[in-house]
Design a protein around this motif. Structure first.
Motif, PDB file in Angstrom:
ATOM      1  N   TRP A 104       0.805  -1.210   0.000  1.00 51.23           N
ATOM      2  CA  TRP A 104       0.000   0.000   0.000  1.00 51.23           C
ATOM      3  C   TRP A 104       0.848   1.274   0.000  1.00 51.23           C
ATOM      4  O   TRP A 104       0.319   2.352   0.236  1.00 51.23           O
ATOM      5  N   LYS A 160      -0.259   4.854  -1.714  1.00 50.27           N
ATOM      6  CA  LYS A 160      -1.692   4.825  -2.006  1.00 50.27           C
ATOM      7  C   LYS A 160      -2.453   5.679  -0.981  1.00 50.27           C
ATOM      8  O   LYS A 160      -2.231   5.556   0.215  1.00 50.27           O
ATOM      9  N   ASP A 181      -6.769  -3.785  -5.012  1.00 51.83           N
ATOM     10  CA  ASP A 181      -5.871  -3.843  -3.853  1.00 51.83           C
ATOM     11  C   ASP A 181      -6.503  -4.656  -2.721  1.00 51.83           C
ATOM     12  O   ASP A 181      -5.838  -5.484  -2.088  1.00 51.83           O
TER      13      ASP A 181
END
Length: 389
Positions: free
Chosen positions: A158, A161, A168
């Protein structure tokens, strides 16, 4: 394989199985509210905090009956069945619906109570008065390492992000489901230990005759007996005194397992790193639990003044950590919307943002059979349930 080697093998397998399962489950809990917050902009509407309240409320109530379940089914099959429900709960996040999410929360609350009662029973029957300390140390060292691996994956997956996409989410929770299932299957590698020299057993002929008589009882008698023992344990002086400390560890469990990661992921001032920092916080919590457990274990063993100074030191460390977190987290971070929060904390420096709880909750009573491993989780589970509400 000698009887002692077989018991040690069982403890190692038990620890590895829990490490896999809780690598998945604790990582899931750490990111659940952040993921759900991103889903609430779609047709899904739910709350990770409500789920936490359901899980620990059911967990607390179920501890009254789990000794009976373990007495009838046995610890190995009990842990396997519980592991399947843990995996089911994690798999719900792959394509979540409100009804499946909250239903799975109920099931995992029951499964958690069965799992930890069976774990205590398994640890007991594979230990004696000389090996209980070593075996419990091996188990908890393997279990506590679970926070490290899963959150390490979250940190790298992650990174950069600011929003969690459907791709995801599915990638993470498919991987976590598989990891949990691997741990569940490992329970079948645990072998039945020899009956001699098990902790809490007396080798006298009278006790051996009693054991034969007990094995001839029907399952209903065993279940009723285990239920009565768990009720008697809950009202003993020792358990009532421990309930205060156990209630506190329940509050702490609520915070570090679900709330703190959510707070970090909601702070927009962390920039594009905010979601990956959830994983990094979990890594540091895991490191803190391992170091804190090792340090306090050594102090407890070598301290001529007993355990009280160790407990007081733990309280001081906890208060310091909570106060520093209070200074570094915006007040609205736990309930921020999907866009996050731009509010400022009391301290704006980024250097303090990863202060963690350096010591995890204390261990459980490992020298008692299944009925006695349900009392403290019952009391502990009430507080996370109330906090989730």
């Amino acid at each position: 394989m000698s009887p002692e080697s077989k018991k040690l093998f069982n403890i190692i397998i038990l620890g590895i199985a829990f490490m896999f399962m809780f690598t998945a489950f604790q990582t899931c809990g750490n990111v659940a509210q952040t993921v759900i917050r991103s889903l609430n902009s779609t047709d899904f509407h739910g709350s990770g905090y409500t789920s936490m309240a359901i899980i620990y409320g059911v967990f607390s109530a179920s501890n009254l009956i789990t000794p009976s379940v373990v007495a009838i089914v046995g610890p190995q099959l009990s842990m396997f069945a519980s592991g399947l429900f843990y995996s089911m709960y994690i798999a719900v996040f792959i394509q979540p619906f409100p009804w499946s999410f909250y239903t799975a929360s109920v099931f995992i609350g029951i499964a958690a109570a069965v799992l930890w009662t069976a774990q205590g029973n398994c640890l007991t029957i594979n230990s004696d008065e000389h090996t209980i300390g070593r075996n419990s140390g091996i188990f908890w060292a393997l279990l506590q390492s679970s926070l490290f691996f899963g959150n390490l994956y979250i940190y790298f997956a992650w990174q950069g992000k600011t929003q969690i996409s459907e791709s995801d989410r599915r990638t993470v929770f498919i991987a976590l489901t598989v990891i949990s299932l691997v741990g569940t299957v490992l329970f079948f590698l645990i072998r039945k230990p020899d009956s001699e020299n098990v902790l809490g057993e007396d080798e006298s002929s009278d006790d051996q005759d009693l054991e034969v008589n007990e094995s001839a009882q029907n399952n209903m008698t065993k279940a009723v007996d285990a239920f009565k023992k768990s009720l008697k344990l809950c009202v003993t002086k020792e358990m009532l005194l421990l309930s205060i400390t156990t209630a506190y560890t329940g509050l702490e469990l609520t915070f570090f397992s679900g709330v703190y990661g959510t707070c970090i992921g909601a702070v927009n001032k962390f920039g594009t790193e905010e979601k990956s920092l959830i994983g990094l916080s979990g890594i540091f919590i895991g490191i803190g639990e391992i170091l804190g457990g090792s340090l306090f274990g050594l102090l407890s063993k070598n301290n001529r003044f007993g355990r009280n100074p160790v407990v007081l030191l733990g309280i001081l460390v906890h208060f310091t950590a909570f106060y520093l977190i209070f200074l570094n987290m915006p007040a609205d971070a736990p309930i921020a919307p999907v866009e996050g929060t731009d509010s400022s904390a009391y301290i704006k420096s980024r250097s303090c943002r990863l202060l963690q709880l350096p010591a995890g909750p204390g261990g459980q009573l490992l020298q008692h059979p299944a009925a006695q491993h349900s009392g403290l989780p019952l009391l502990r589970g009430q507080r996370p349930g109330l906090c989730g509400l």
